[in-house]
Motif scaffolding. Structure first.
Motif, PDB file in Angstrom:
ATOM      1  N   GLY A 225      -2.966   0.725  12.750  1.00 21.98           N
ATOM      2  CA  GLY A 225      -4.006  -0.242  12.429  1.00 21.98           C
ATOM      3  C   GLY A 225      -3.781  -1.017  11.152  1.00 21.98           C
ATOM      4  O   GLY A 225      -4.628  -1.831  10.767  1.00 21.98           O
ATOM      5  N   ALA A 226      -2.653  -0.808  10.489  1.00 22.74           N
ATOM      6  CA  ALA A 226      -2.384  -1.503   9.215  1.00 22.74           C
ATOM      7  C   ALA A 226      -1.401  -2.647   9.444  1.00 22.74           C
ATOM      8  O   ALA A 226      -0.390  -2.478  10.123  1.00 22.74           O
ATOM      9  CB  ALA A 226      -1.819  -0.520   8.196  1.00 22.74           C
ATOM     10  N   PHE A 227      -1.706  -3.812   8.882  1.00 25.73           N
ATOM     11  CA  PHE A 227      -0.789  -4.957   9.015  1.00 25.73           C
ATOM     12  C   PHE A 227      -0.830  -5.836   7.773  1.00 25.73           C
ATOM     13  O   PHE A 227      -0.619  -7.042   7.839  1.00 25.73           O
ATOM     14  CB  PHE A 227      -1.116  -5.781  10.270  1.00 25.73           C
ATOM     15  N   MET A 228      -1.105  -5.241   6.611  1.00 26.90           N
ATOM     16  CA  MET A 228      -1.174  -6.021   5.374  1.00 26.90           C
ATOM     17  C   MET A 228       0.209  -6.497   4.924  1.00 26.90           C
ATOM     18  O   MET A 228       0.438  -7.688   4.709  1.00 26.90           O
ATOM     19  CB  MET A 228      -1.802  -5.196   4.240  1.00 26.90           C
ATOM     20  N   ASP A 229       1.135  -5.543   4.770  1.00 31.76           N
ATOM     21  CA  ASP A 229       2.466  -5.886   4.275  1.00 31.76           C
ATOM     22  C   ASP A 229       3.184  -6.819   5.242  1.00 31.76           C
ATOM     23  O   ASP A 229       3.870  -7.752   4.819  1.00 31.76           O
ATOM     24  CB  ASP A 229       3.292  -4.617   4.063  1.00 31.76           C
ATOM     25  N   ARG A 230       3.026  -6.563   6.535  1.00 28.53           N
ATOM     26  CA  ARG A 230       3.658  -7.437   7.519  1.00 28.53           C
ATOM     27  C   ARG A 230       3.182  -8.880   7.337  1.00 28.53           C
ATOM     28  O   ARG A 230       3.989  -9.818   7.332  1.00 28.53           O
ATOM     29  CB  ARG A 230       3.300  -6.961   8.929  1.00 28.53           C
ATOM     30  N   SER A 231       1.878  -9.059   7.156  1.00 22.43           N
ATOM     31  CA  SER A 231       1.329 -10.405   7.029  1.00 22.43           C
ATOM     32  C   SER A 231       1.815 -11.097   5.761  1.00 22.43           C
ATOM     33  O   SER A 231       2.110 -12.296   5.764  1.00 22.43           O
ATOM     34  CB  SER A 231      -0.204 -10.349   7.044  1.00 22.43           C
ATOM     35  N   VAL A 232       1.904 -10.354   4.665  1.00 20.18           N
ATOM     36  CA  VAL A 232       2.379 -10.948   3.409  1.00 20.18           C
ATOM     37  C   VAL A 232       3.842 -11.373   3.544  1.00 20.18           C
ATOM     38  O   VAL A 232       4.223 -12.474   3.130  1.00 20.18           O
ATOM     39  CB  VAL A 232       2.210  -9.954   2.238  1.00 20.18           C
ATOM     40  N   LEU A 233       4.673 -10.511   4.134  1.00 20.07           N
ATOM     41  CA  LEU A 233       6.090 -10.845   4.297  1.00 20.07           C
ATOM     42  C   LEU A 233       6.289 -12.010   5.261  1.00 20.07           C
ATOM     43  O   LEU A 233       7.184 -12.839   5.068  1.00 20.07           O
ATOM     44  CB  LEU A 233       6.862  -9.617   4.798  1.00 20.07           C
TER      45      LEU A 233
END
Length: 560
Positions: A225-233
């Motif tokens: 459920g985590a997608f923070m780092d993916r979105s930033v990259l």
């Protein structure tokens, strides 16, 4: 590239960015809802109508409200459209032309109504001002300030938004020690989960004897459920590269690695493009900004092992070994990659560095709470209306995030929210007035983690939730230490026995004892935190466990 070139490029590109444009989200969730077809149709329509001199199309990063994609925004007005389809391209272009014409002809109140009156088929998309939508109201973008606004594959657009100015300032106006002092005074803490003071970690690496040192960006985001780092990259890769370069200058490193999950192909592609562009501009590689400072960055792709999010396992993977954690001390700051001093921070931590150097430590320290400074990026997922990516100041009440910004659950009421992924805990709805910071979440038996938030409604069985996360930890255990390898299996078996209604109260006591053993004797953070979902559900939802116990149920059935 020198400062004059940087400033000249900024002025030139700023004019381009300020011209009328239709921005299309072309990353992450929007791609799965046909966003590229929307962009292609808009480009085709502009070419057909010969409007290239009046309007441009820009593919940008994540706009946040992922559940409403594909998302399109008209700039510079900032009017956002959701659930856009390719056949709505003519209506969007007309709306953009109206919005950029003289004030008297602007569609001030309801552009949608006017468009529908002109042409009811195809149905026109619904516009709204993001600043008035509850999802955006309480946000304060620092890490995400460029996301959804620039093309992540064009370094010129990043530079036009003051990109790489912080790196220039660090190299020419500050000593390495002064850079570390700024990070320390800002109060920035590691955003990967542990919340360790970033400045203290940097200073430890800097104090190591002169020689080979490394900087590693941990992009191995494995929490469900985590997608923070993916979105930033995907959305702003140069921001991470700039933060890494500044940290390398501060600690005396000349080589960096970005460790990214293989499941993030778009993030990897955008990083490869960003690194190549930065090298061409002289912003990475040798003699950066014509200074004596050299810094090279390479990408290492992970094979999907959750344990490689642990820093020592990650370093083993980069070295070409099996991703197994090792005991600490020594810590990576002393003996890390190939035995050399190594600085490891996660994606979001590095993304905060350039704004701090550019605007100053006091500015950043003025945001958040006494012990948790700045903002935090969260991914909202699960049973919630507004799924997406948000960035809020530390100390924002959990209720404001879940019920106001997230909009609550589609039907019924929120029961709990899971923070911190498999390493975190489940927080009940009656504790939603808690401020979101490191200490407050820890007091509830959870953690900040990397920033995943999974919302659950009243239909959710909390025993099954604990069992799901335990199964995840059991499957992802590297098997090196017995408490984690065997303990997670036994915990999973006990939770299965309980969920099937085959357990007795003695099993519940055994479950709690085993959680304590695994928590305090496992080698690394995976095993040490694996019991957290179980312990938090036992703390706040113990009645759901007791309702499944055989002896408790039989006692209730006995006549008085």
């Amino acid at each position: 590239m020198d400062l004059n070139e940087l400033q000249t490029l900024t002025k030139q590109e700023k004019k381009i960015l300020d011209t009328p444009c239709i921005c299309c989200c072309t990353v992450g969730g929007c791609l799965s809802t046909n966003a590229l077809e929307v962009k292609k149709q808009l480009e085709s329509e502009i070419a057909t109508q010969n409007l290239k001199d009046q309007l441009s199309i820009r593919g940008v990063g994540c706009m946040g409200l992922c559940s409403q994609g594909p998302l399109v925004r008209l700039d510079p007005e900032g009017i956002l459209y959701d659930h856009v389809t390719p056949d709505q391209a003519p209506q969007l272009i007309q709306a953009a032309l109206h919005a950029t014409s003289p004030p008297h002809s602007k569609l001030k109140t309801s552009p949608t109504k006017t468009l529908r009156e002109q042409n009811s088929k195809p149905k026109a998309p619904s516009p709204y001002q993001p600043q008035h939508h509850p999802f955006f109201t309480h946000q304060r973008p620092i890490v995400l300030e460029n996301s959804g606004r620039i093309n992540p594959e064009k370094i010129k657009e990043y530079i036009a938004n003051r990109g790489y100015f912080a790196l220039y300032r660090a190299l020419y106006e500050m000593t390495p020690g002064e850079v570390i002092d700024q990070i320390t005074q800002s109060g920035l803490r590691g955003r990967g989960g542990g919340g360790y003071p970033t400045g203290l970690k940097w200073s430890t690496v800097a104090k190591m004897p002169t020689g080979q040192k490394y900087v590693i960006c941990n992009g191995d985001e494995g929490d469900p459920g985590a997608f923070m780092d993916r979105s930033v990259l995907e959305s702003d890769p140069h921001r991470v590269l700039e933060g890494m370069a500044i940290s390398a200058y501060a600690v005396g490193a000349n080589q960096g690695y970005i460790y990214v999950r293989g499941e993030y192909p778009l993030a990897i592609s955008h990083l490869q493009t960003a690194i190549r562009q930065a090298r061409q501009k002289g912003l990475l590689g040798s003699q950066i900004f014509e200074s004596p400072f050299d810094f090279r960055v390479d990408i290492r792709i992970g094979a999907g092992a959750f344990v490689c999010g642990e820093e020592t396992a990650l370093m083993a993977s980069i070295e070409g070994k099996r991703g197994l954690p090792r005991p600490r001390p020594p810590y990576p700051a002393e003996s890390g990659l190939w035995g050399c001093p190594t600085l490891i921070n996660n994606v979001e931590t590095f993304a905060n560095v350039a704004p701090i150097i550019r605007k100053g430590a006091d500015w950043f320290a003025g945001i958040g709470t006494e012990n948790s400074k700045g903002t935090k990026v969260f991914s909202l997922a699960g049973k919630i209306k507004n799924t997406g990516l948000i960035e809020v100041p530390m100390g924002t009440p959990l209720r404001q995030i879940v019920e106001q910004m997230g909009g609550g659950v589609p039907d019924g009421a929120v029961k709990a929210v899971q923070t911190g992924g498999p390493s975190g805990g489940c927080i009940p709805a009656d504790a939603f007035d808690t401020l979101v910071d490191y200490e407050s979440l820890k007091a509830l038996g959870s953690i900040m983690g990397s920033g995943g938030m999974i919302v659950m409604d009243q239909s959710t069985n909390m025993v099954d939730v604990a069992r799901f996360f335990m199964e995840f930890c059991m499957d992802e255990s590297c098997g090196k230490c017995i408490p984690c390898r065997a303990g997670t299996v036994q915990l999973y078996q006990l939770l299965t026995k309980i969920s099937e209604g085959k357990a007795q109260q003695g099993d519940l006591a055994q479950l709690e004892d085993l959680c304590d053993v695994v928590k305090h004797t496992s080698l690394c953070g995976l095993g040490q935190s694996a019991p957290n979902p179980v312990l938090s559900t036992l703390r706040f939802f113990k009645d759901e466990y007791l309702a499944l116990m055989q002896d408790v149920v039989s006692d209730r059935q006995k006549p008085p």
